[in-house]
Design an enzyme around this catalytic site. Structure first.
Site, PDB file in Angstrom:
ATOM      1  N   TYR A 108       0.864  -1.186   0.000  1.00  0.00           N
ATOM      2  CA  TYR A 108       0.000   0.000   0.000  1.00  0.00           C
ATOM      3  C   TYR A 108       0.898   1.232   0.000  1.00  0.00           C
ATOM      4  CZ  TYR A 108      -3.597   3.298   1.694  1.00  0.00           C
ATOM      5  OH  TYR A 108      -4.467   4.353   1.851  1.00  0.00           O
ATOM      6  N   ASP A 139       9.182   2.615  -0.106  1.00  0.00           N
ATOM      7  CA  ASP A 139       8.137   3.275   0.676  1.00  0.00           C
ATOM      8  C   ASP A 139       8.387   2.901   2.137  1.00  0.00           C
ATOM      9  OD1 ASP A 139       5.931   4.037   2.113  1.00  0.00           O
ATOM     10  OD2 ASP A 139       4.500   3.534   0.524  1.00  0.00           O
ATOM     11  N   LYS A 193       4.757   8.640   9.239  1.00  0.00           N
ATOM     12  CA  LYS A 193       4.555   8.041  10.572  1.00  0.00           C
ATOM     13  C   LYS A 193       5.597   8.499  11.597  1.00  0.00           C
ATOM     14  CE  LYS A 193       1.900   4.205   8.624  1.00  0.00           C
ATOM     15  NZ  LYS A 193       0.506   4.397   8.907  1.00  0.00           N
TER      16      LYS A 193
HETATM   17  N1  HOZ Z   1      -1.324   2.923   6.557  1.00  0.00           N
HETATM   18  C1  HOZ Z   1      -2.045   2.538   7.681  1.00  0.00           C
HETATM   19  C2  HOZ Z   1      -2.619   1.192   7.624  1.00  0.00           C
HETATM   20  N2  HOZ Z   1      -1.928   0.249   6.952  1.00  0.00           N
HETATM   21  C3  HOZ Z   1      -3.001   3.468   8.281  1.00  0.00           C
HETATM   22  C4  HOZ Z   1      -3.426   4.618   7.490  1.00  0.00           C
HETATM   23  C5  HOZ Z   1      -4.877   4.586   7.202  1.00  0.00           C
HETATM   24  O1  HOZ Z   1      -5.616   5.093   8.053  1.00  0.00           O
HETATM   25  O2  HOZ Z   1      -5.224   4.069   6.172  1.00  0.00           O
END
Ligand code: HOZ
Length: 440
Positions: A155, A248, A276
């Site tokens: 992702y 990433d 983060k």
């Molecule tokens: N990237 C996070 C979950 N894999 C959290 C961000 C979201 O709220 O999507």
């Protein structure tokens, strides 16, 4: 109040949480402002947070949980660490936003470059999505190519180019690639299985790629590690075919190693996305790399990207305080605690006789109810998700907050000491017993 140090309870009150969620559902799609919070992967109502301190978060009903979600990764020092609160308060007294350069931006960039020397220049953004989206634009501009290669279950935020076989909430909800993404754009994002170097080689030699982009350790398809040689192989293929290699590190950055993935795997990317941890719980992300690439960004170059709140002084202060406190010693301490938790979980699963695989790199960790190995998102999907759901709820009732999805990594903080880990394991042992009993 049900605190983690009070007796295990299976009948916690959640009336106030339910009332807030009822109001939220009237105002927000699914009652949330980001889909992963909605508990669709496990069922039931989300934890409605009231406050956090150290290793714990409290909901609006007063129930306390040992927190291994940690705001989905940023809180490497735990909830509300005084060093961050004081830094933010001090910055706030000087003003909340200027839309002008500030010294704090340089300080945070210096801290990042000291740990990741390949990041000679940085551009701060407010979210990882912006960072990844900007990297795609920059990579396309630099290479004059349009195609990107990403991996199934990874992702990279919710920009159009990356909502293709995406992990995180998209995977949890089992959504097909999102409506609203123009097909013409989606076609430019190619995918293959994580850890499948042969597929990468085949694709990169048949399609001119602008970038090969990956999570160096996957956190958004569950926790999946790269196989030995995979990341070095990507570097070789990128070099041989003229693609940029992009890490990433929104999730992995300052978690899998003090110096991130380059230190961990001995491979240097061309561009890196961060988020983060670098914001210590405030909205910060960044992308960066070698000067020659980054100077293609406006105003030194023609590739446009901007943001009113980019480099926000409160967020910079939180990031500076967080990275400043995250010394190598602190990082190594968190890693040791993570190893203890993961080994404890393996022992518990073995005692309960369930198929289980768990691992960690630094302070990022995860598990599957699967005998292992899990090398790809397809493997992850073969895990016993119904058992995960039961275990998740049993853990929650016992005061342990895990990510509400079988396809998300977990985290650890410096506030989780040996006592918290031992207590967590006692609770999770009981929780797994209950989940297995329900399953049978
Ligand atoms: N990237 C996070 C979950 N894999 C959290 C961000 C979201 O709220 O999507």
């Amino acid at each position: 109040m049900t605190a983690p140090d009070s007796p295990v309870s299976s009948s916690m009150s959640t009336a106030r949480s339910a009332e807030v969620m009822a109001r939220s559902r009237a105002r927000f799609p699914g009652g949330v402002n980001s889909p992963v919070r909605a508990f669709r992967g496990v069922g039931g109502d989300p934890i409605v947070a009231a406050r956090g301190a150290g290793a714990r978060v409290w909901d609006v009903d007063g129930n306390a949980y040992y927190d291994y979600v940690l705001s989905w990764g940023p809180l490497v020092l735990g909830h509300a660490p005084p060093v961050v609160l004081e830094a933010v308060a001090a910055a706030m007294r000087d003003g909340t936003s200027f839309g002008m350069p500030t010294e704090r931006e340089v300080q945070l960039a210096d801290l990042i470059a000291a740990r990741m020397p390949h990041i000679e220049m940085v551009r701060f953004t407010s979210s990882g999505t912006e960072a990844a989206m900007s990297i795609a634009r920059l990579a396309r501009a630099v290479t004059g190519r349009e195609h990107l290669l990403k991996f199934e279950g990874c992702y990279h935020g919710h920009a159009d180019s990356f909502l293709v076989k995406a992990g995180s909430g998209v995977a949890t909800l089992g959504l097909p690639d999102s409506p609203g993404v123009p097909e013409a754009l989606a076609k430019l994002t190619l995918t293959c299985a994580y850890n499948d170097l042969e597929a990468v080689e085949r694709i990169a030699r048949s399609v001119p790629l602008a970038a090969i982009m990956l999570e160096p350790v996957v956190g958004n398809g569950g926790y999946i590690e790269p196989q030995p040689g995979f990341i070095a192989g990507l570097r070789r293929i990128a070099d041989e075919t003229g693609a940029l290699l992009v890490f990433d590190e929104v999730m992995t950055g300052f978690r899998i190693a003090w110096g991130g993935a380059a230190e961990c795997f001995g491979v240097t990317p061309d561009l890196t996305a961060l988020g983060k941890v670098i914001g210590g719980g405030l909205p910060v992300a960044a992308y960066g790399g070698a000067r020659a690439l980054m100077e293609r960004i406006a105003p030194t170059g023609p590739v446009y990207q901007a943001g009113t709140l980019s480099g926000n002084p409160l967020a910079m202060a939180a990031g500076i305080a967080t990275l400043g406190a995250l010394t190598r010693e602190v990082h190594d301490g968190i890693t040791t605690q993570t190893a203890a938790l993961v080994q404890g979980l393996r022992d518990i699963a073995a005692r309960h006789g369930v198929p289980f695989t768990a691992s960690h790199t630094g302070s990022m960790w995860g598990f599957f109810f699967h005998p292992g190995p899990v090398h790809t998102f397809e493997d992850a999907k073969q895990s016993e998700v119904p058992l995960f759901r039961r275990f998740f709820h049993a853990a929650r009732r016992r005061g342990v907050s895990l990510a509400p999805s079988a396809f998300e990594a977990a985290f650890m903080s410096s506030a989780h000491g040996p006592a918290e880990i031992a207590d967590t394991l006692t609770r999770l042992d009981d929780a797994l017993g209950a989940a297995v009993a329900e399953r049978d």
